[in-house]
Design a protein around this motif. Structure first.
Motif, PDB file in Angstrom:
ATOM      1  N   ILE A  46      -1.607  -5.252   2.509  1.00  0.00           N
ATOM      2  CA  ILE A  46      -1.797  -6.233   3.708  1.00  0.00           C
ATOM      3  C   ILE A  46      -2.807  -7.267   3.283  1.00  0.00           C
ATOM      4  N   LYS A  47      -3.754  -7.149   2.404  1.00  0.00           N
ATOM      5  CA  LYS A  47      -4.636  -8.233   1.916  1.00  0.00           C
ATOM      6  C   LYS A  47      -4.071  -9.374   1.151  1.00  0.00           C
ATOM      7  N   GLN A  48      -2.782  -8.829   0.541  1.00  0.00           N
ATOM      8  CA  GLN A  48      -1.979  -9.603  -0.451  1.00  0.00           C
ATOM      9  C   GLN A  48      -0.788 -10.198   0.300  1.00  0.00           C
ATOM     10  N   LYS A  49      -0.878 -10.078   1.766  1.00  0.00           N
ATOM     11  CA  LYS A  49       0.120 -10.487   2.458  1.00  0.00           C
ATOM     12  C   LYS A  49       1.734  -9.951   2.320  1.00  0.00           C
ATOM     13  N   VAL A  50       1.641  -8.536   2.088  1.00  0.00           N
ATOM     14  CA  VAL A  50       2.912  -7.961   2.104  1.00  0.00           C
ATOM     15  C   VAL A  50       2.707  -6.654   2.822  1.00  0.00           C
ATOM     16  N   VAL A  51       3.736  -6.248   3.515  1.00  0.00           N
ATOM     17  CA  VAL A  51       3.333  -4.943   4.518  1.00  0.00           C
ATOM     18  C   VAL A  51       4.796  -4.236   4.657  1.00  0.00           C
ATOM     19  N   PHE A  52       4.636  -2.897   4.667  1.00  0.00           N
ATOM     20  CA  PHE A  52       5.719  -1.942   4.866  1.00  0.00           C
ATOM     21  C   PHE A  52       4.953  -0.829   5.804  1.00  0.00           C
ATOM     22  N   VAL A  53       5.544   0.351   6.065  1.00  0.00           N
ATOM     23  CA  VAL A  53       5.173   1.354   7.076  1.00  0.00           C
ATOM     24  C   VAL A  53       4.950   2.704   6.088  1.00  0.00           C
TER      25      VAL A  53
ATOM     26  N   TYR B  81      14.164   4.735   2.544  1.00  0.00           N
ATOM     27  CA  TYR B  81      13.082   5.656   2.750  1.00  0.00           C
ATOM     28  C   TYR B  81      12.788   6.323   1.311  1.00  0.00           C
ATOM     29  N   GLY B  82      11.583   6.317   0.910  1.00  0.00           N
ATOM     30  CA  GLY B  82      11.506   7.113  -0.306  1.00  0.00           C
ATOM     31  C   GLY B  82       9.887   7.342  -0.723  1.00  0.00           C
ATOM     32  N   TYR B  83       9.431   7.820  -1.896  1.00  0.00           N
ATOM     33  CA  TYR B  83       8.363   7.916  -2.132  1.00  0.00           C
ATOM     34  C   TYR B  83       7.812   7.590  -3.703  1.00  0.00           C
ATOM     35  N   PHE B  84       6.306   7.510  -3.802  1.00  0.00           N
ATOM     36  CA  PHE B  84       5.828   7.218  -5.106  1.00  0.00           C
ATOM     37  C   PHE B  84       5.046   8.375  -5.262  1.00  0.00           C
ATOM     38  N   GLU B  85       4.954   9.084  -6.436  1.00  0.00           N
ATOM     39  CA  GLU B  85       4.362  10.282  -6.913  1.00  0.00           C
ATOM     40  C   GLU B  85       2.916  10.165  -7.136  1.00  0.00           C
ATOM     41  N   GLY B  86       1.981  10.745  -6.535  1.00  0.00           N
ATOM     42  CA  GLY B  86       0.617  10.513  -6.679  1.00  0.00           C
ATOM     43  C   GLY B  86      -0.008   9.324  -5.989  1.00  0.00           C
ATOM     44  N   ILE B  87       0.597   8.844  -4.935  1.00  0.00           N
ATOM     45  CA  ILE B  87       0.005   7.486  -4.428  1.00  0.00           C
ATOM     46  C   ILE B  87      -0.020   7.963  -2.513  1.00  0.00           C
ATOM     47  N   ASP B  88      -1.284   7.486  -2.494  1.00  0.00           N
ATOM     48  CA  ASP B  88      -1.277   7.564  -0.911  1.00  0.00           C
ATOM     49  C   ASP B  88      -0.773   6.223  -0.345  1.00  0.00           C
ATOM     50  N   SER B  89       0.210   6.444   0.600  1.00  0.00           N
ATOM     51  CA  SER B  89       0.944   5.349   0.831  1.00  0.00           C
ATOM     52  C   SER B  89       0.159   4.694   1.725  1.00  0.00           C
TER      53      SER B  89
ATOM     54  N   ASN C 171       2.825  10.205   0.540  1.00  0.00           N
ATOM     55  CA  ASN C 171       3.227   9.478  -0.542  1.00  0.00           C
ATOM     56  C   ASN C 171       4.477   8.539  -0.334  1.00  0.00           C
ATOM     57  N   GLU C 172       5.291   8.899   1.021  1.00  0.00           N
ATOM     58  CA  GLU C 172       6.350   8.146   1.496  1.00  0.00           C
ATOM     59  C   GLU C 172       6.384   7.053   2.209  1.00  0.00           C
ATOM     60  N   ILE C 173       7.412   6.204   2.022  1.00  0.00           N
ATOM     61  CA  ILE C 173       7.187   4.893   2.626  1.00  0.00           C
ATOM     62  C   ILE C 173       8.526   4.406   3.262  1.00  0.00           C
ATOM     63  N   ARG C 174       8.569   3.751   4.209  1.00  0.00           N
ATOM     64  CA  ARG C 174       9.674   3.259   5.059  1.00  0.00           C
ATOM     65  C   ARG C 174       9.855   1.702   4.773  1.00  0.00           C
ATOM     66  N   PHE C 175      10.908   1.249   4.081  1.00  0.00           N
ATOM     67  CA  PHE C 175      11.097  -0.259   3.831  1.00  0.00           C
ATOM     68  C   PHE C 175      12.499  -0.700   4.873  1.00  0.00           C
ATOM     69  N   ASN C 176      12.084  -1.991   5.504  1.00  0.00           N
ATOM     70  CA  ASN C 176      13.148  -2.241   6.406  1.00  0.00           C
ATOM     71  C   ASN C 176      13.758  -3.424   5.449  1.00  0.00           C
TER      72      ASN C 176
ATOM     73  N   ILE D  23       2.505  -5.533  -8.440  1.00  0.00           N
ATOM     74  CA  ILE D  23       1.424  -5.959  -9.113  1.00  0.00           C
ATOM     75  C   ILE D  23       0.190  -5.181  -8.473  1.00  0.00           C
ATOM     76  N   ILE D  24       0.267  -4.686  -7.025  1.00  0.00           N
ATOM     77  CA  ILE D  24      -0.933  -3.832  -6.784  1.00  0.00           C
ATOM     78  C   ILE D  24      -0.695  -2.615  -7.424  1.00  0.00           C
ATOM     79  N   LEU D  25       0.347  -2.047  -7.475  1.00  0.00           N
ATOM     80  CA  LEU D  25       0.415  -0.632  -8.119  1.00  0.00           C
ATOM     81  C   LEU D  25      -0.028  -0.780  -9.439  1.00  0.00           C
TER      82      LEU D  25
END
Length: 372
Positions: free
Chosen positions: A322-329, A306-314, A342-347, A365-367
């Motif tokens: 999702i449009k590029q066929k990769v997903v997280f929560v 679990y963590g975060y990116f600064e200034g990004i709406d996760s 701006n937080e994300i959970r990766f399994n 690439i998306i970022l």
């Protein structure tokens, strides 16, 4: 009440999508041969296909109780209620406490939040830190509420591990004021270094300790349990009877047969921990290489980073992913107020090393399309 983002994602993605979303175990680690053998023995007696008691198969409850006893938490079969996954355990408890207030961590497990909403519990979120819930705030609020839901071991979603001091302080507060804690522990056996004593072991009359075999053996067994005082479990059995009479007998007998060899299960858990530790380290190194602006701390167990990116709406980011066929929560799913996060959970337990690298590169690439 909103549906689980994770369940919706599982329904909508295809086989080409790389998913870091669900808390899915590594399928290659399921003990297929052993479970197949255990299941085959079920059909040696027609009585195994008959109805069973609502509180669960006695032999299975005795084995689960022995696990607690080995940890120094005195338990017998009367203290165990078998449930259809720990999700049902949450529902039974929420049904029992319907319409009152409950404290929980912020962020918290969405599956529990939805169960509490359905049973009209009034939720109050308390800030969660890397070593557990805010002790001062918990002490203040618990005196008034006297009911709390906590995930002390490798919390979902943050991966936090409660310190010994915070576990002891929470137990003190509960003993001083009465009431109960619901201690959800599906990840407690997935530690990388050492196992922590449960809070419930310090307050056995004032706690509901929830366990599950979904993360350690196979989710499709759909078997969990509540460890609690035997008198209140009698009330919980009445609720369970209205839901499904009893949990699947075939699954219970299969699990009971598998657990006949306790050392085999312990060996399986040891292998699981070591493999997941390696997978976590690989995922963490890949994050540092491909997503260097992602801030996180390595967990000491469990299934999530679990963590975060600064200034990004996760949440906005995951829609593009999702449009590029990769997903997280995105973490807004875990907060009561649906705040922009701006937080994300990766399994890190489910995907292969190859797919992990491919997925994180896609996110990178998306970022890169975001303005600096």
């Amino acid at each position: 009440m909103k549906r689980s983002f994770i369940r919706e994602i599982l329904e909508s993605i295809d086989g080409e999508t790389i998913s870091f979303a669900g808390g899915l175990p590594d399928e290659s680690l399921f003990p297929l041969a052993e479970l197949k053998e255990a299941n085959a023995k079920v059909y040696e007696s027609a009585s195994n296909l008959q109805y069973t008691t609502s509180n669960g198969l006695l032999a299975l409850r005795e084995k689960i109780a022995e696990f607690y006893n080995e940890d120094g938490f005195i338990t017998n079969a009367e203290n165990i209620l078998i449930t259809t996954g720990s999700q049902q355990a949450l529902y039974i408890i929420a049904k029992y406490f319907k319409n009152i207030e409950i404290l929980l961590e912020s962020p918290s497990y969405l599956g529990a939040v939805n169960v509490f909403k359905m049973n009209e519990l009034k939720m109050r979120g308390l800030q969660l830190h890397s070593d557990g819930i805010d002790s001062e705030l918990f002490t203040k609020e618990y005196k008034r509420v006297k009911l709390a839901y906590l995930i002390p071991d490798f919390q979902n979603p943050m991966g936090s591990l409660y310190s010994k001091e915070k576990r002891e302080r929470i137990a003190e507060v509960v003993l001083e004021n009465g009431g109960y804690i619901i201690e959800d522990a599906p990840y407690s056996e997935l530690y990388f270094t050492e196992k922590s004593d449960s809070i419930s072991s310090l307050i056995p009359q004032n706690s509901f300790h929830l366990g599950s075999f979904s993360k350690t053996l196979a989710p499709s067994l759909r078997l969990g349990y509540i460890r609690a005082d035997k008198e209140i479990l009698k009330e919980f059995v009445k609720i369970k009877e209205t839901i499904d009479l009893h949990s699947c007998s075939i699954a219970q007998h299969t699990l009971n047969n598998y657990l006949q060899d306790a050392n085999r299960y312990k060996k399986h858990l040891h292998g699981l921990r070591e493999t997941y530790r390696q997978k976590m380290e690989f995922f963490a190194l890949a994050l540092q290489k491909y997503l260097p602006t992602f801030h996180f701390t390595r967990p000491k167990g469990g299934m999530f980073i679990y963590g975060y990116f600064e200034g990004i709406d996760s949440f906005e980011l995951v829609q593009k992913c999702i449009k590029q066929k990769v997903v997280f929560v995105p973490a807004n799913q875990f907060y009561l107020d649906d705040k922009i996060s701006n937080e994300i959970r990766f399994n890190f337990t489910h995907t292969s090393r190859e797919k992990t690298l491919e997925g994180l590169k896609k996110i990178a690439i998306i970022l890169s399309t975001y303005k600096k």
